[in-house]
Design a protein around this motif. Sequence first.
Motif, PDB file in Angstrom:
ATOM      1  N   ILE A  34       6.313  -7.445  -4.204  1.00 28.07           N
ATOM      2  CA  ILE A  34       5.162  -6.428  -3.879  1.00 28.07           C
ATOM      3  C   ILE A  34       4.192  -7.295  -3.353  1.00 28.07           C
ATOM      4  N   ASN A  51       2.632  -4.610   1.707  1.00 28.94           N
ATOM      5  CA  ASN A  51       3.604  -3.761   2.125  1.00 28.94           C
ATOM      6  C   ASN A  51       3.335  -3.067   3.648  1.00 28.94           C
ATOM      7  N   HIS A  71      -1.124   5.465   0.704  1.00 34.60           N
ATOM      8  CA  HIS A  71      -2.389   5.519  -0.307  1.00 34.60           C
ATOM      9  C   HIS A  71      -3.064   4.433  -0.114  1.00 34.60           C
ATOM     10  N   ASP A 108      -2.480  -3.256  -1.568  1.00 39.28           N
ATOM     11  CA  ASP A 108      -1.332  -3.478  -0.861  1.00 39.28           C
ATOM     12  C   ASP A 108      -0.521  -2.977  -0.114  1.00 39.28           C
ATOM     13  N   HIS A 109      -1.261  -1.608   0.392  1.00 39.60           N
ATOM     14  CA  HIS A 109      -0.840  -0.774   1.235  1.00 39.60           C
ATOM     15  C   HIS A 109      -1.840  -0.378   2.553  1.00 39.60           C
ATOM     16  N   ASP A 128       4.211   4.587  -3.179  1.00 39.45           N
ATOM     17  CA  ASP A 128       4.241   4.336  -4.572  1.00 39.45           C
ATOM     18  C   ASP A 128       4.247   5.620  -5.102  1.00 39.45           C
ATOM     19  N   HIS A 180       3.374   3.811 -11.962  1.00 32.81           N
ATOM     20  CA  HIS A 180       4.725   3.851 -11.168  1.00 32.81           C
ATOM     21  C   HIS A 180       5.902   4.559 -11.815  1.00 32.81           C
ATOM     22  N   HIS A 239       9.135  -2.697  -2.136  1.00 34.68           N
ATOM     23  CA  HIS A 239       8.270  -2.729  -3.227  1.00 34.68           C
ATOM     24  C   HIS A 239       8.865  -2.783  -4.638  1.00 34.68           C
TER      25      HIS A 239
END
Length: 470
Positions: free
Chosen positions: A25, A28, A73, A77-78, A195, A415, A437
């Motif tokens: 993760i 991403n 989102h 990390d996105h 996610d 999650h 992920h």
Amino acid sequence: MLAGPGLASWRSILKFINLTRRTEIGANCYYLGSGEQGIVLDCGMHPKDEGEAALPNLAALAGRPIDAILLSHAHLDHIGSLPVLMRQQPQARIFMTEATAAIGDALLHNSVNVMTREREEVGVIYPLFTHRETERATDRWQHCPLGQPFTVNGERSPARPDDELSFEFCGAGHVLGAAGILLRAEGRTVFYTGDVNFDDQTLTKGAVFPESEIDVLIIETTRGDSPLPDGFTRAAEEQGFAEAISRAFARGGCVLVPVFALGKTQEVLAMLYKFKRAKLIEDVPIYIGGLSSKMTEIYDRRANTSPRVLPRLQLFPEVAPFVLNGKTIADSPARPGRIYALSSGMMTPKTLSNIFARRVIDRPEHSIFFVGYADPESPAGILRRAQPNELVSLDEDEPAQPLRCQVEQFQFSAHASRESILDYIKKVGPRKVVLVHGDLPAVEWVRASAATALPTTEVLVPLPGVEIEL
Ligand SMILES: [Zn+2]
Ligand SMILES: [Zn+2]
């Protein structure tokens, strides 16, 4: 434009590249497309790596024009590297939900500040983008509501387009604004979960995802290596958390809860609101960080328009948290009978939660409660594994300290559990499922379980940087 020869190739050969640098993760980012057209799903920044190593493997996009970048989102990390990708792909259109745009705007500007502070350590390339570039980037973002198909030109699309690539955002639970992305072209359907949480949290409602007619499912596997404990319920976990806070206060200490600014902060504030109303805890002072306060305002403004378990709850007026920042934290000693819900969730060095943890870790009356995921190599991950009296280094620039405070862990993950991930894969029964992920053991559990449960589904773990055909 997507008319013309590109269509045939989208139908015949759909290519996918995992642009994260390792199976983990991290940053991403995923490429999907044919030779002539393509889209990118998410563009994150690695939460632990620094400088260019924190970016996704954008070099693998060389020579591949990108028509659109779709964001699931606004966790770092996105979305954290989006301005860099927008600089490299100026023709690409950018789509996300309105709430993700509001959060992403605040988050990226905060990220510029963090990178600027770190510049001297990391070198000349920092920050990777500036406030001005972020402003220009956010101006180009297009907002899409949930449940409505759009073309990659940003126009409304019929529900079942026959000759155009379309996408639709589907509520993913997880955090405010989070969405899975349903892509349709020429009768083929690809669904990227981003996610996801299928269950209601304290504040955020669970995902509403399509369950049929999906050819290729790209799904997250964050919790693949942690089984749900027998008899687990969120209500019982909340009760246990409230009781632990009361015990901590009875010992004469304070409670530090390391949280992500986005999502976990607001879930914890909603829990504390419930605990106070139910008289499970007293009306104690609560502290949060500056970025968390911005995110909480964004949550409050959308209380009535986002899928909420507690739709009327305004966190700021009802919970009235005090706000700390990088300066005021210095004058904020650990006071008994108070709750410090501070970011970062991974206790990254120099963040409020790390600075505060060094103040409480060697004091037996104080407590640190973990409430969600932490990378095992992060300071939070190291502290969670540490034994009482073990020397723990939370920041390599500071001396290690013995672990003497109380450490407890609670399961309030944003999650989906691995069991519900597997259930969803079984319900959908896709032709191919692509696992992303997750750390290696997590991905491996889902791979083995899905392969056993669905012998006719091809289960893929995409090697970073390697093009595969879907
Ligand atoms: Zn997330
Ligand atoms: Zn994530």
